[in-house]
Each structure stands twice: as C-alpha cells, then as structure tokens.
Design a protein around this motif. Structure first.
Motif, PDB file in Angstrom:
ATOM      1  N   LEU A 215       0.835  -1.199   0.000  1.00 29.42           N
ATOM      2  CA  LEU A 215       0.000   0.000   0.000  1.00 29.42           C
ATOM      3  C   LEU A 215       0.869   1.248   0.000  1.00 29.42           C
ATOM      4  O   LEU A 215       1.933   1.264   0.630  1.00 29.42           O
ATOM      5  CB  LEU A 215      -0.925   0.016   1.218  1.00 29.42           C
ATOM      6  CG  LEU A 215      -1.955  -1.122   1.306  1.00 29.42           C
ATOM      7  CD1 LEU A 215      -2.580  -1.165   2.688  1.00 29.42           C
ATOM      8  CD2 LEU A 215      -3.015  -0.958   0.238  1.00 29.42           C
ATOM      9  N   VAL A 216       0.403   2.285  -0.677  1.00 32.86           N
ATOM     10  CA  VAL A 216       1.087   3.571  -0.701  1.00 32.86           C
ATOM     11  C   VAL A 216       0.178   4.609  -0.051  1.00 32.86           C
ATOM     12  O   VAL A 216      -0.933   4.858  -0.530  1.00 32.86           O
ATOM     13  CB  VAL A 216       1.429   4.000  -2.141  1.00 32.86           C
ATOM     14  CG1 VAL A 216       2.047   5.398  -2.144  1.00 32.86           C
ATOM     15  CG2 VAL A 216       2.382   3.006  -2.786  1.00 32.86           C
ATOM     16  N   ASP A 217       0.657   5.200   1.061  1.00 34.58           N
ATOM     17  CA  ASP A 217      -0.104   6.259   1.730  1.00 34.58           C
ATOM     18  C   ASP A 217       0.028   7.554   0.940  1.00 34.58           C
ATOM     19  O   ASP A 217       1.142   7.967   0.595  1.00 34.58           O
ATOM     20  CB  ASP A 217       0.431   6.486   3.142  1.00 34.58           C
ATOM     21  CG  ASP A 217       0.345   5.237   4.003  1.00 34.58           C
ATOM     22  OD1 ASP A 217      -0.444   4.344   3.674  1.00 34.58           O
ATOM     23  OD2 ASP A 217       1.078   5.164   5.008  1.00 34.58           O
ATOM     24  N   MET A 218      -1.102   8.197   0.675  1.00 33.72           N
ATOM     25  CA  MET A 218      -1.093   9.459  -0.073  1.00 33.72           C
ATOM     26  C   MET A 218      -2.029  10.469   0.581  1.00 33.72           C
ATOM     27  O   MET A 218      -2.937  10.098   1.334  1.00 33.72           O
ATOM     28  CB  MET A 218      -1.528   9.215  -1.524  1.00 33.72           C
ATOM     29  CG  MET A 218      -0.601   8.320  -2.325  1.00 33.72           C
ATOM     30  SD  MET A 218      -1.224   8.032  -4.014  1.00 33.72           S
ATOM     31  CE  MET A 218      -1.198   9.701  -4.680  1.00 33.72           C
ATOM     32  N   ASN A 219      -1.792  11.736   0.298  1.00 35.20           N
ATOM     33  CA  ASN A 219      -2.690  12.787   0.777  1.00 35.20           C
ATOM     34  C   ASN A 219      -3.914  12.871  -0.127  1.00 35.20           C
ATOM     35  O   ASN A 219      -4.080  13.776  -0.947  1.00 35.20           O
ATOM     36  CB  ASN A 219      -1.964  14.125   0.840  1.00 35.20           C
ATOM     37  CG  ASN A 219      -1.006  14.195   2.010  1.00 35.20           C
ATOM     38  OD1 ASN A 219       0.189  13.987   1.867  1.00 35.20           O
ATOM     39  ND2 ASN A 219      -1.539  14.448   3.193  1.00 35.20           N
ATOM     40  N   VAL A 220      -4.764  11.865   0.025  1.00 34.75           N
ATOM     41  CA  VAL A 220      -6.027  11.754  -0.698  1.00 34.75           C
ATOM     42  C   VAL A 220      -7.082  11.295   0.296  1.00 34.75           C
ATOM     43  O   VAL A 220      -6.761  10.849   1.399  1.00 34.75           O
ATOM     44  CB  VAL A 220      -5.928  10.738  -1.865  1.00 34.75           C
ATOM     45  CG1 VAL A 220      -4.990  11.239  -2.942  1.00 34.75           C
ATOM     46  CG2 VAL A 220      -5.471   9.364  -1.350  1.00 34.75           C
ATOM     47  N   ASN A 221      -8.350  11.431  -0.065  1.00 34.71           N
ATOM     48  CA  ASN A 221      -9.389  10.848   0.769  1.00 34.71           C
ATOM     49  C   ASN A 221      -9.357   9.338   0.642  1.00 34.71           C
ATOM     50  O   ASN A 221      -8.829   8.772  -0.320  1.00 34.71           O
ATOM     51  CB  ASN A 221     -10.770  11.408   0.406  1.00 34.71           C
ATOM     52  CG  ASN A 221     -11.133  11.213  -1.045  1.00 34.71           C
ATOM     53  OD1 ASN A 221     -10.350  11.512  -1.933  1.00 34.71           O
ATOM     54  ND2 ASN A 221     -12.336  10.722  -1.304  1.00 34.71           N
ATOM     55  N   THR A 222      -9.909   8.653   1.628  1.00 31.32           N
ATOM     56  CA  THR A 222      -9.818   7.198   1.688  1.00 31.32           C
ATOM     57  C   THR A 222     -10.633   6.542   0.580  1.00 31.32           C
ATOM     58  O   THR A 222     -11.796   6.892   0.369  1.00 31.32           O
ATOM     59  CB  THR A 222     -10.315   6.688   3.046  1.00 31.32           C
ATOM     60  OG1 THR A 222      -9.572   7.326   4.089  1.00 31.32           O
ATOM     61  CG2 THR A 222     -10.138   5.176   3.163  1.00 31.32           C
ATOM     62  N   PRO A 223     -10.032   5.588  -0.142  1.00 24.23           N
ATOM     63  CA  PRO A 223     -10.814   4.811  -1.116  1.00 24.23           C
ATOM     64  C   PRO A 223     -11.890   3.979  -0.413  1.00 24.23           C
ATOM     65  O   PRO A 223     -11.936   3.908   0.818  1.00 24.23           O
ATOM     66  CB  PRO A 223      -9.757   3.918  -1.781  1.00 24.23           C
ATOM     67  CG  PRO A 223      -8.434   4.521  -1.427  1.00 24.23           C
ATOM     68  CD  PRO A 223      -8.622   5.188  -0.107  1.00 24.23           C
ATOM     69  N   SER A 224     -12.717   3.314  -1.209  1.00 25.36           N
ATOM     70  CA  SER A 224     -13.778   2.492  -0.640  1.00 25.36           C
ATOM     71  C   SER A 224     -14.123   1.380  -1.616  1.00 25.36           C
ATOM     72  O   SER A 224     -13.666   1.385  -2.765  1.00 25.36           O
ATOM     73  CB  SER A 224     -15.032   3.346  -0.378  1.00 25.36           C
ATOM     74  OG  SER A 224     -15.674   3.680  -1.590  1.00 25.36           O
TER      75      SER A 224
END
Length: 715
Positions: free
Chosen positions: A339-348
C-alpha cells in the motif's frame, strides 16, 4: 406459476418512473434548512485562519461552522469494525481540528434557509493555509505491507504455496506483465445527501443515501455518544451507489451537527465535485504478474505483485490478489500486496472491489501467455480450470465455469471468429476478439426479516436492507409469494429503515443469499405459528384475527468450513478499432454466468448488462485525472469524467448456465452484482490487442494511447 424463476418486472418500477419514489434529499421536512461545504484547496497543511464575516452577513445564513466554533464529538471507537471500514487508522472527524489531510477535505460549513443561499455564502468564506509537504504522487517505492489487522481481514502482504520462484525459472514459457489501473469514481446517478432532524427528546432521524442503514445508526451513535436506539435512519430508495453508500461518510455527522446548531432540520446534499473527495472510489493499483507454463499450457508458476493507494489517515486495502490464488489450478503461487499512503481521501469498495482489478491484471496476463504459447486463450483457461479451490484445497459448493466457457464461446462464435487480415478489416476498422474469466467469492451474513399476514390476504415483508438498483423489492416479493403461496401482487416489501428487522450491508452480492433466506425462514415460521402446511389456507388460519406477524433469521452455517463458494463467468468481446484515429468501439459482449439459482432472470440480465457497461468504462473511458502538483482530481464532474453513454455500448448478451447451490444456502443463490463487472475490461483489452497487435498495459485504452503506441511501434 412459481414467482421464483419468473422474469417479473420491478414492483417498484412505477414509483420510480412516476417520481413517487422518495430518495434521501427528497423528503419534505417542515422548517428545513440547508448546508453547504467549504473544502480545502491544499493537499496537506494546517488552517492558518478562517474569515467567516462576509458569509455570516450574507442573506439567509443561520450559522457558519468551523473547527473554531463547533463542538467536539466523542467519536467512540468501534470494535469490531464493520467489514466495510478499513481495519487500521481512524475515520475523518470533520471540523475537529485545523489539520488538512487532502484537497477537498471539509474545513467549514454554512447553514442557511435555502440551498442557493448556503452555497453562495460558502463561496464567501476565506481560508488561508500553512501548507506542508504532501505525498501526491503514487510512488511504489513508498509501498508498505498491510497492517496485521488488515492481513487478518483477508488482505495479507505475502502469501505463497509451493516454490513459485524456482518453478518460474524452470518454466518452458514465461511472461512478465506490468499493468496500471487508475483511480475510478462511482459517479452514481443520485448524489449523496443527508437530512438530519433532532426531536425535543434528543432523538435523531437521518434520511440518508445508504446501503446499510444499521451501520449509519451505529456510527452516528458512537460519534455523538448517544444510544443508537435514539437514532432512526431511513433510506427506502438509493439511486445507484456501487459501494459508495456502504460507509458512513463525514457529511452525515456534519448534517447532524448542523441541525443541532441551528435547532431545525438540515439537509446537506453533496455537489458532484464534492462527491469525488467526500466519498470513496476505486483506488489506483499497479501490478506486475509473472506466469510460467509448460509447453502444453499447464501453469507451473504464478507470481503476482500489486500496490494500491490509500489515505494517510486510514489503511484501505482490497482483495486484489484473491482471484490469482483461487481461479486457476497451479501448485506454485506467490502474491505480494503493498500500500502507498497518499494525501487523498480514503478509497472504498466499488463494484467487484479488488476482484475486478485483480482479474483485469490476471486475465490480460493469461492472454499474453496464450500468445506466447501459440495457444487459444480459451483452451489455456480450460487446461488450467481448478476443480477444487487451489488455495484452500476445499471443494467448491458448486461450479459450472466449464459450462460458462463452452456455452458463451458457442453463442459468441469464438471458434469461427475472423483470423486472417482480410476478414478482420472492415473499411478503416480492424475487428478484434478477446475473452476472460470472471470470478467473485460468494458470501452471506446474518440477517433478520419479518412477515405479516393480513386478513385481506395480503402480506408485508419487512427488513432494514437497502435497494440501490438490483431489484431487492421485487426479488424479496418473489421469495415471499412462493413461500406463502400468495399471488405476487398481494405481497408488499418495506425496507431501508432501522425501525425494521436488522440486516447486513447491501453490498458484496450477499443480499439474496442472506436476506432472501431470512425472508423464507420468516414465512416458514408464520406457517408453523398458524399450523398450516404448504398449500393450506393461511388466511383461514388467522381465525378472525386482523393479522399475524412472524420473524425469521438467516446466518452462515458450517458450509463455509467445508466448502469454498463463488460465482463464475466467461466473457467474450468483439471490438472494432480505427488504427488511424485510435477509436475503439465495443461491437458486442457475450457473458455466460454461474450464479446459482436465478430468482428473476429479467433483473439478473439487467444486472449483468449494467456490469458490462461499467466494464466498458473501466476498459476505455474512466479515469480520475489527478494533478500531482495540486493533489487534486481535475475532472471531478460528469462532463470530463467519461462514463460510458448509450453511443459507447454495442450488443450485450448475458445468460445463465444451469446452477443451484443448496450447499451454500437453502435458496441456492450465489450472488450476482459483482461478478457482472469482473472480467469485462480484460476481455475488451484482449480484443483490442487482437485487433491491433498492441499490448497496452494500462486502462483506459484511450485513442491517444493507441495512436502513441502505434507511433512507438513504428506504424
């Protein structure tokens, strides 16, 4: 005529086409106020200042809420977490602090007497930021293993059986295939909306677009620190969701906070742009898959790596590699998930979560292996068909995939498809054919339902489940009609309300296998209560009473310990490609499905052709274009986010092979919605290669990518 198995039209169809169906934003609530969001314009940092003076002075404004003036909610933890939530991290607590985690995050909210006034005033709020470094580029170098909690939930970092690396080295024929699937958005017809209304006793009613009203009630109860019995959630109709309605998103709590602040009901309806950053999406996932085989096509090794994106505040992971471990017979298989942490809202979850992505990777790689072997792609799949689950060793509770392959191939005319250049050229276009397998694990959960019989011969079925479009109202009516021996028109269904018997999430293709059996059980109990066997007169057994109500339940049995269960399918695609313009037209799709017993063939076909259309979008048009400099989705609207339209869709044929899985559950159904998408995009991509000779290792396959690939090839 039995209701089950009949192609009955939707019982809720007239309500939908006449406008009588009430969606979340449609409820007429007295004294209703409206809320609008102010969203962050940087991907990371802190709020330096918020100037709300102009907004507060604007016409109709009742309140401007920020982290500086909004009360902190307790946000009690939930243990165990629901299956639809990430297993690590913490959900967003809106308006709680000055920290910005992603572009589009809600940083303020305006409440006014009308929606127009609320949105106009929201534009007047001035926010300044102290930006910090943000991770806005999907960089596999930052990939990390999933947490222990995520791995325990079926999304492990590493798995292996046999010795796949050594087997790959020794394989007679190998392929090594990279692939990219970008971020995709749900873009359902109905935007998310919530109406929140508090009563004088501190009770809360929420009218919410939700696939799981019981989950909303629990989540909001924990957020506000109140007994969930004081909360009622109502969602009788959902205008499409595809998984976006499974979680309880921040705007639901915000609507309740706004209603509490102004002392009147508040409606918060997300704009189309806000949906892209305030609800989930299918995450960008990159893959590398290595396949090894003997000269006769027997798979000797599978090594599959996948890296998916998640947010910095929650760890969302998918079952991307499950199909790789279960679809084909192979003794040597390894999977690696990061997994790659990014400054985005959480996927679903989004239709076929993980599985649709994983099969896009696996099925295009299988096509490349077939080419390397000089073997028909269908023959390769038949050669490696798994008669038992190759991962667990358990038998399948039922499996008719071979019949799917054979019957779909015959209907498509696979054996007679054009192979020479002359036959494959029509004017400026090249004809190509491709195919893929489809697979989705079958699950069921606990549920309750009630059935009430009335003296007038009518019956009412009640449960808290939702209907986002597959036909839950109709299918449950059919189950009850047969179980009670009543005409279908005498059965009514009431769903989408936490005041009704508890039901699980309306997602993951579990509703009929779960709730259908609970309804059948409730009908059986009603018969037992009245002492009436099948064929007997239930109304006469009421003995002059106005009605009798019985409640039933359903839950998984020991079958999951002894068997693996899944839906299967085979998809065949014909495309027409203009090599000069790069345009791709899907001329036709044929899908054969093993989904267990089919309750309603008309609704089932509707589900399958809907999945095919969504697969066309996945293969050819859909991509959330992300600007790494701004950390922002740039096409967050329906004009530029290109979902398929009627002109993009050719002939669609979906059919069902004979199947009835009474081992999996008493009704014999296996689930349908997710399998309808799986494999479609891969079949189209494989057909594009057949037409052009180009291997495009990313979707969507757009005209410019075809033209650029041809230029790079030198023709």
């Amino acid at each position: 005529m039995n209701a089950i198995g009949s192609p009955i039209s939707r019982v809720d169809g007239p309500a939908k086409v006449t406008g009588a169906a009430t969606y979340a934003a449609d409820f007429a609530i007295a004294n209703l106020a409206h809320a609008a969001l102010v969203q962050a314009s940087v991907p990371a940092g802190r709020i330096a200042a918020i100037d709300t003076r102009a907004a507060e002075a604007a016409p109709g404004v009742l309140a401007v809420m920020t982290h500086e003036n909004t009360r902190r909610l307790p946000w009690h933890p939930r243990d165990p977490r629901p299956g639809v939530d990430p297993k690590s991290g913490e959900r967003l607590h809106p308006l709680e602090d000055d920290l910005v985690r992603y572009d589009g995050q809600p940083v303020a909210m305006v409440v006014a007497t009308s929606e127009v006034e609320a949105r106009a005033a929201a534009e007047l709020v001035r926010v300044s930021y102290a930006p910090t470094a943000a991770r806005t580029r999907f960089d596999p170098a930052y990939g990390h293993e999933p947490s222990a909690a995520t791995a325990k939930a079926g999304r492990p970092g590493d798995t292996a059986r046999g010795d796949p690396e050594d087997a790959f080295t020794r394989s007679e024929v190998t392929v090594d295939v990279p692939f990219v699937q970008p971020r995709e958005q749900h873009v359902a017809m109905e935007p998310h909306a919530t109406i929140a209304a508090w009563d004088d006793e501190g009770g809360l009613t929420l009218y919410d677009k939700s696939q799981w009203v019981d989950n909303v009630r629990t989540e909001i109860g924990l957020a506000f620190g109140i007994d969930e019995k004081r909360i009622r959630v109502i969602s009788p109709f959902v205008g499409g969701a595809f998984g976006s309605g499974l979680r309880t998103w921040p705007h639901v709590a915000m609507a309740a906070l706004a209603a509490e602040r102004v002392g009147r009901p508040v409606r918060l309806a997300l704009t189309r742009r806000a949906l892209f950053t305030n609800t989930g999406y299918r995450p960008r996932t990159e893959s590398r898959i290595r396949l090894g085989a003997d000269r006769d096509g027997t798979l000797s090794s599978i090594v599959h790596e996948a890296i998916g994106q998640t947010s910095t505040y929650e760890e969302y992971a998918e079952t991307t590699l499950t199909p790789t471990r279960q679809l084909y017979a192979c003794e040597n298989v390894a999977t690696h998930y990061r997994l790659v942490d990014m400054n985005v809202n959480t996927p679903s979850p989004m239709r076929g979560p993980g599985a649709a992505t994983g099969q896009l990777f696996l099925e295009t790689a299988m096509d490349e292996l077939a080419q390397a072997l000089g073997m028909d792609p269908l023959d390769l799949r038949l050669k490696n068909l798994a008669e038992r689950d190759p991962d667990s060793g358990k038998p399948w509770s039922s499996k008719a995939l071979r019949a799917c392959y054979e019957q779909a191939a015959e209907r498509f005319g696979w054996a007679d498809r054009p192979r020479d250049d002359a036959a494959r050229t029509v004017g400026h276009e090249r004809i190509g054919s491709g195919m893929a397998s489809a697979f989705y694990p079958a699950h069921r959960s606990k549920a309750r339902a009630s059935v009430t019989l009335y003296a007038n011969g009518g019956a009412m079925v009640q449960a808290a489940t939702s209907d986002m479009g597959p036909g839950t109202y109709t299918a449950l009516s059919q189950v009850a009609a047969d179980a009670l021996g009543l005409p279908l028109e005498q059965v009514r269904v009431e769903i989408g309300d936490t005041a009704l018997p508890q039901a699980p999430a309306h997602g993951g293709s579990i509703t009929m296998a779960t709730l259908g059996n609970a309804v059948a059980n409730a009908c059986s109990r009603l018969r037992e209560d009245l002492g009436v066997e099948n064929g007997g007169d239930l109304v006469a057994a009421l003995g002059g009473r106005d009605s009798h109500r019985a409640e039933g339940s359903s839950s998984p049995g020991k079958e999951a310990q002894d068997y693996e269960s899944a839906a299967f399918g085979a998809i065949f695609a014909e495309v027409r490609v203009d090599p000069e313009l790069g345009t791709v037209r899907v001329a036709r799709l044929v899908g054969g499905y093993d989904v267990g017993r089919v309750v309603n063939p008309k609704l089932a076909r509707s589900q399958c052709i809907g999945g095919m259309v969504q697969g066309i979008g996945m293969a050819l048009t859909e991509e959330a274009l992300f600007d790494e400099r701004l950390g922002r989705v740039m096409n967050a609207n329906l004009a530029e986010y290109l979902a398929p339209v009627c002109a993009d869709v050719g002939a669609l044929e979906a059919f069902f092979v004979e199947s009835d899985d009474r081992i999996f559950n008493p009704l014999g159904v296996k689930g349908l919605a997710e399998i309808a998408l799986c494999g479609v995009a891969a079949a189209i991509v494989n057909a594009v290669h057949d037409a052009t000779g180009l291997r495009l290792h990313r979707v969507p396959v757009t005209p410019e990518r075809i033209v650029m690939a041809q230029a790079a090839r030198g023709g």
